[in-house]
Design a protein around this motif. Sequence first.
Motif, short mmCIF file in Angstrom:
data_model
loop_
_atom_site.label_atom_id
_atom_site.label_comp_id
_atom_site.label_asym_id
_atom_site.label_seq_id
_atom_site.Cartn_x
_atom_site.Cartn_y
_atom_site.Cartn_z
N ASN A 5 7.29 5.88 -4.05
CA ASN A 5 6.14 6.31 -3.26
C ASN A 5 6.47 6.21 -1.77
O ASN A 5 5.93 5.37 -1.07
CB ASN A 5 4.92 5.46 -3.59
CG ASN A 5 4.46 5.63 -5.01
OD1 ASN A 5 4.36 6.75 -5.49
ND2 ASN A 5 4.20 4.55 -5.69
N PRO A 6 7.34 7.08 -1.29
CA PRO A 6 7.69 6.98 0.12
C PRO A 6 6.50 7.34 1.02
O PRO A 6 5.63 8.12 0.64
CB PRO A 6 8.81 8.02 0.28
CG PRO A 6 8.57 9.00 -0.82
CD PRO A 6 7.98 8.19 -1.95
N VAL A 7 6.47 6.74 2.19
CA VAL A 7 5.42 7.04 3.15
C VAL A 7 5.70 8.43 3.71
O VAL A 7 6.82 8.75 4.10
CB VAL A 7 5.40 5.99 4.29
CG1 VAL A 7 4.39 6.38 5.34
CG2 VAL A 7 5.12 4.62 3.72
N ARG A 8 4.67 9.29 3.69
CA ARG A 8 4.83 10.65 4.19
C ARG A 8 3.89 10.87 5.37
O ARG A 8 2.82 10.29 5.44
CB ARG A 8 4.50 11.65 3.09
CG ARG A 8 5.41 11.54 1.91
CD ARG A 8 5.08 12.59 0.88
NE ARG A 8 5.60 12.16 -0.40
CZ ARG A 8 5.04 12.43 -1.56
NH1 ARG A 8 3.95 13.13 -1.61
NH2 ARG A 8 5.58 12.00 -2.66
N SER A 9 4.31 11.74 6.26
CA SER A 9 3.49 12.04 7.43
C SER A 9 2.28 12.87 7.02
O SER A 9 2.27 13.52 5.97
CB SER A 9 4.30 12.80 8.47
OG SER A 9 4.57 14.12 8.00
N PHE A 10 1.28 12.88 7.88
CA PHE A 10 0.09 13.70 7.64
C PHE A 10 0.48 15.17 7.51
O PHE A 10 0.00 15.87 6.62
CB PHE A 10 -0.92 13.52 8.79
CG PHE A 10 -2.13 14.39 8.65
CD1 PHE A 10 -3.14 14.06 7.76
CD2 PHE A 10 -2.25 15.55 9.39
CE1 PHE A 10 -4.25 14.87 7.62
CE2 PHE A 10 -3.36 16.36 9.25
CZ PHE A 10 -4.36 16.03 8.37
N GLY A 11 1.37 15.63 8.37
CA GLY A 11 1.80 17.02 8.33
C GLY A 11 2.45 17.37 7.00
O GLY A 11 2.22 18.45 6.45
N LYS A 12 3.28 16.49 6.48
CA LYS A 12 3.94 16.73 5.20
C LYS A 12 2.92 16.78 4.07
O LYS A 12 2.95 17.68 3.23
CB LYS A 12 4.99 15.63 4.93
CG LYS A 12 5.65 15.74 3.58
CD LYS A 12 6.42 17.03 3.40
CE LYS A 12 7.09 17.08 2.05
NZ LYS A 12 7.63 18.38 1.74
N LEU A 13 1.99 15.82 4.06
CA LEU A 13 0.97 15.81 3.02
C LEU A 13 0.09 17.05 3.11
O LEU A 13 -0.23 17.67 2.10
CB LEU A 13 0.12 14.55 3.13
CG LEU A 13 0.84 13.25 2.78
CD1 LEU A 13 -0.03 12.06 3.12
CD2 LEU A 13 1.24 13.23 1.32
N LYS A 14 -0.29 17.45 4.31
CA LYS A 14 -1.12 18.63 4.51
C LYS A 14 -0.40 19.88 3.98
O LYS A 14 -1.02 20.75 3.38
CB LYS A 14 -1.46 18.79 5.99
CG LYS A 14 -2.41 19.92 6.27
CD LYS A 14 -2.75 19.99 7.75
CE LYS A 14 -3.63 21.19 8.04
NZ LYS A 14 -3.89 21.34 9.46
#
Length: 54
Positions: A5-14
Motif C-alpha cells: 500500500n504505497p503512499v500515492r499523491s493526490f494527483g496520482k489517485l485522482k
Amino acid sequence: MSERNPVRSFGKLKSLFPKAEDVDPEQLERVARLKERYLADKPELDPDVAAYWA
C-alpha cells in the motif's frame, strides 16, 4: 510504509478515477433521465432531519 500500500499523491489517485468521457454514453443518458425524474418527484425533507443535522 508497506510496499503493498504505497503512499500515492493526490494527483496520482485522482488520475485513477474514471472521467466523464470514460462512461458509456448510454449510461450517461440513463443517469440524466433518472436525475430528471428524481428532481421532478423529489419528496420534501422530513422535518426531523434538520434537528438531526443540528
